[in-house]
Design a protein around this motif. Structure first.
Motif, PDB file in Angstrom:
ATOM      1  N   SER A   1       0.823  -1.198   0.000  1.00  0.00           N
ATOM      2  CA  SER A   1       0.000   0.000   0.000  1.00  0.00           C
ATOM      3  C   SER A   1       0.862   1.255   0.000  1.00  0.00           C
ATOM      4  O   SER A   1       0.439   2.306  -0.443  1.00  0.00           O
TER       5      SER A   1
ATOM      6  N   ARG B   1       3.354   7.377  -3.704  1.00  0.00           N
ATOM      7  CA  ARG B   1       2.403   6.982  -2.668  1.00  0.00           C
ATOM      8  C   ARG B   1       0.991   7.307  -3.157  1.00  0.00           C
ATOM      9  O   ARG B   1       0.788   8.309  -3.843  1.00  0.00           O
TER      10      ARG B   1
ATOM     11  N   ASP C   1      -3.237   7.692  -1.935  1.00  0.00           N
ATOM     12  CA  ASP C   1      -4.014   8.004  -0.743  1.00  0.00           C
ATOM     13  C   ASP C   1      -5.392   8.494  -1.172  1.00  0.00           C
ATOM     14  O   ASP C   1      -5.655   8.695  -2.365  1.00  0.00           O
ATOM     15  N   SER C   2      -6.276   8.673  -0.212  1.00  0.00           N
ATOM     16  CA  SER C   2      -7.571   9.309  -0.432  1.00  0.00           C
ATOM     17  C   SER C   2      -7.756  10.377   0.624  1.00  0.00           C
ATOM     18  O   SER C   2      -7.379  10.191   1.777  1.00  0.00           O
ATOM     19  N   GLU C   3      -8.322  11.505   0.218  1.00  0.00           N
ATOM     20  CA  GLU C   3      -8.550  12.612   1.134  1.00  0.00           C
ATOM     21  C   GLU C   3     -10.044  12.838   1.248  1.00  0.00           C
ATOM     22  O   GLU C   3     -10.739  12.996   0.247  1.00  0.00           O
TER      23      GLU C   3
ATOM     24  N   ASP D   1      -9.210  10.830  -4.657  1.00  0.00           N
ATOM     25  CA  ASP D   1      -8.128   9.846  -4.712  1.00  0.00           C
ATOM     26  C   ASP D   1      -6.866  10.538  -5.212  1.00  0.00           C
ATOM     27  O   ASP D   1      -6.885  11.206  -6.250  1.00  0.00           O
TER      28      ASP D   1
ATOM     29  N   TYR E   1       0.890  10.793  -4.819  1.00  0.00           N
ATOM     30  CA  TYR E   1       1.998  11.672  -4.462  1.00  0.00           C
ATOM     31  C   TYR E   1       3.244  11.200  -5.198  1.00  0.00           C
ATOM     32  O   TYR E   1       3.670  10.056  -5.029  1.00  0.00           O
TER      33      TYR E   1
ATOM     34  N   THR F   1       1.617  16.365  -6.588  1.00  0.00           N
ATOM     35  CA  THR F   1       0.430  15.633  -6.139  1.00  0.00           C
ATOM     36  C   THR F   1      -0.662  15.799  -7.181  1.00  0.00           C
ATOM     37  O   THR F   1      -0.981  16.920  -7.578  1.00  0.00           O
TER      38      THR F   1
END
Length: 205
Positions: free
Chosen positions: A23, A99, A101-103, A151, A154, A169
């Protein structure tokens, strides 16, 4: 009561650790931009004073308060704030790590305002991070109460000549998971990132 043997527990732990590691560094099947790729900035980009990010959307520079959160966008970020605008000069940067990620927007109090994505937006100049806590966006599928997310990917950057550059990003559009939001809501891959950047830059192997 069923007892789990030590070897089985160890296997489960190793599998969990392996999943966690994956991940952190997404496989190419999930993200086709990988560590070792390069990001080439083709035009100077100015980071405003007292800010750490410059925003690019549809091949155009935009602002922290001006980008459309319902479309994909990218942010070029520096490590240190400055009282003066900072100019990132054209150059080639090595992508040292990737990397994903989700914000999410998590309401800190009961929602009191609702509006649909296709209605008039009462907060046209608010970004994802700036939305008031009391606002809850009502999606077209009636998903009130579900926090909308973006979604993200980075791309951490390294340059010997511009060490203050942190990362690029890129994000999909704000969505509650409505399938109709795709493909805008999907995390941008290499092709989409380059479309967002337009003449400002390019990510390449």
């Amino acid at each position: 009561m069923t007892l789990v043997s030590t070897p089985v527990r160890l296997s489960v732990l190793l599998a969990f650790l392996s999943l966690s590691a994956c991940s952190l560094t997404p496989p190419k099947s999930m993200m086709d931009v990988q560590a070792g790729y390069t990001f080439t900035l083709k035009k100077p980009v100015t980071v405003p004073a007292h800010d750490a990010r410059a925003f690019i959307q549809d091949g155009q520079m935009t602002t922290h308060h001006g980008f459309n959160r319902y479309e994909q966008h990218c942010e070029l970020e520096v490590k240190d704030l400055s009282r003066k605008p900072q100019v990132i000069q054209p150059g080639t940067f090595t992508i040292t790590k990737v990397r994903i990620d989700s914000e999410a927007i998590a309401s800190r109090q009961a929602p009191t305002v609702f509006y649909a994505m296709n209605d008039i937006n009462p907060y046209p100049n608010q970004t994802l991070r700036d939305l008031p806590a009391h606002v809850n966006l009502a999606d077209n599928d009636g998903g009130a109460g579900i926090d909308p997310t973006m979604d993200l990917v980075y791309l951490y950057l390294e340059s010997k000549t511009q060490p203050n550059i942190l990362r690029l990003t890129c994000a999909g559009s704000l969505s509650r998971g409505n399938p109709l939001d795709a493909p805008r809501s999907q995390r941008p891959q290499q092709k989409q990132i380059n479309q967002i950047l337009g003449s400002y830059g390019e990510v390449a192997p």
